[in-house]
Design a protein around this motif. Structure first.
Motif, PDB file in Angstrom:
ATOM      1  N   GLN A  84       0.831  -1.202   0.000  1.00  0.00           N
ATOM      2  CA  GLN A  84       0.000   0.000   0.000  1.00  0.00           C
ATOM      3  C   GLN A  84       0.864   1.250   0.000  1.00  0.00           C
ATOM      4  OE1 GLN A  84      -2.413  -0.071   3.525  1.00  0.00           O
ATOM      5  NE2 GLN A  84      -0.697  -0.481   4.869  1.00  0.00           N
ATOM      6  N   PRO A  85       0.391   2.311  -0.612  1.00  0.00           N
ATOM      7  CA  PRO A  85       1.147   3.555  -0.548  1.00  0.00           C
ATOM      8  C   PRO A  85       1.083   4.128   0.867  1.00  0.00           C
ATOM      9  CG  PRO A  85      -0.924   3.882  -1.712  1.00  0.00           C
ATOM     10  CD  PRO A  85      -0.827   2.425  -1.404  1.00  0.00           C
ATOM     11  N   GLY A  86       2.085   4.900   1.210  1.00  0.00           N
ATOM     12  CA  GLY A  86       2.082   5.529   2.531  1.00  0.00           C
ATOM     13  C   GLY A  86       3.485   5.695   3.076  1.00  0.00           C
ATOM     14  N   THR A  87       3.555   6.043   4.341  1.00  0.00           N
ATOM     15  CA  THR A  87       4.825   6.286   5.020  1.00  0.00           C
ATOM     16  C   THR A  87       5.270   5.023   5.738  1.00  0.00           C
ATOM     17  OG1 THR A  87       4.269   8.615   5.303  1.00  0.00           O
ATOM     18  CG2 THR A  87       6.027   7.743   6.692  1.00  0.00           C
ATOM     19  N   TYR A  88       6.427   4.534   5.349  1.00  0.00           N
ATOM     20  CA  TYR A  88       7.025   3.347   5.948  1.00  0.00           C
ATOM     21  C   TYR A  88       8.146   3.775   6.883  1.00  0.00           C
ATOM     22  CZ  TYR A  88       4.373   0.461   2.738  1.00  0.00           C
ATOM     23  OH  TYR A  88       3.343  -0.162   2.072  1.00  0.00           O
ATOM     24  N   THR A  89       8.403   2.947   7.876  1.00  0.00           N
ATOM     25  CA  THR A  89       9.452   3.229   8.859  1.00  0.00           C
ATOM     26  C   THR A  89      10.418   2.063   8.889  1.00  0.00           C
ATOM     27  OG1 THR A  89       7.887   4.475  10.215  1.00  0.00           O
ATOM     28  CG2 THR A  89       9.914   3.751  11.290  1.00  0.00           C
ATOM     29  N   ILE A  90      11.701   2.369   8.863  1.00  0.00           N
ATOM     30  CA  ILE A  90      12.715   1.336   9.057  1.00  0.00           C
ATOM     31  C   ILE A  90      13.568   1.760  10.251  1.00  0.00           C
ATOM     32  CG2 ILE A  90      14.366   2.274   7.391  1.00  0.00           C
ATOM     33  CD1 ILE A  90      14.902  -0.784   6.685  1.00  0.00           C
ATOM     34  N   LYS A  91      13.753   0.815  11.162  1.00  0.00           N
ATOM     35  CA  LYS A  91      14.539   1.064  12.369  1.00  0.00           C
ATOM     36  C   LYS A  91      15.810   0.231  12.302  1.00  0.00           C
ATOM     37  CE  LYS A  91      10.476   1.923  15.205  1.00  0.00           C
ATOM     38  NZ  LYS A  91       9.766   1.589  16.452  1.00  0.00           N
TER      39      LYS A  91
END
Length: 157
Positions: free
Chosen positions: A126-133
């Motif tokens: 899905q489109p959107g804001t992803y977070t990688i830690k």
């Protein structure tokens, strides 16, 4: 002579930016005191608009030549726009040659930069804001000699 500097700078900037058309995100974060505590999880947020493409995610590391190990264990956690975990993995990055101890990566003097492909053919539902830690997973806490870490996301051809 000065009247030629601005056009030359503009042309150089255009040329350098046009070489990087696949990049959708890149950010490096400096680490305080050039060391990385285990509890200091570095978080990066990036926007995905096109879910039909595949992406490559790279980890960037800047280390001092005084870094005591040839490798760096780093754990990633990738979260979707809804906050659900999409993937997590432990990565071993080689910063120096195992046998000779010669620094790998690009650098001069006592600072070296590494860009390591961590996730290939990554798709996003899905489109959107992803977070990688990112979290260091070495036995030493804090880990001296790591100056900065970062993430680069680009589309794959």
């Amino acid at each position: 002579m000065k009247k030629y500097l601005l056009p030359a700078f503009v042309m150089l900037s255009f040329f350098l930016s046009s070489c990087d058309q696949n990049r959708i995100f890149e950010l490096n974060q400096d680490l305080e005191n050039n060391s990385w505590p285990i509890a200091a999880i570095q978080e990066f947020k990036f926007e995905v608009k096109d879910t039909s493409k595949k992406y490559a995610i790279y980890f960037n590391v800047r280390n001092a030549v005084s870094y005591e190990y040839y490798n760096l264990y780093m754990k990633h956690t990738l979260l979707g726009p809804d906050g659900n975990m999409l993937s997590t993995n432990l990565h071993e990055l080689y910063l120096m040659d195992k046998k000779s101890g010669k620094p790998l990566g690009d650098g001069a003097g006592d600072i070296f930069d590494h860009q390591v492909l961590a996730l290939k053919d990554q798709t996003f539902a899905q489109p959107g804001t992803y977070t990688i830690k990112l979290q260091q997973y070495m036995r030493r806490d804090p880990l001296p000699g790591i100056m900065a870490v970062g993430v680069r996301v680009e589309t794959q051809e």
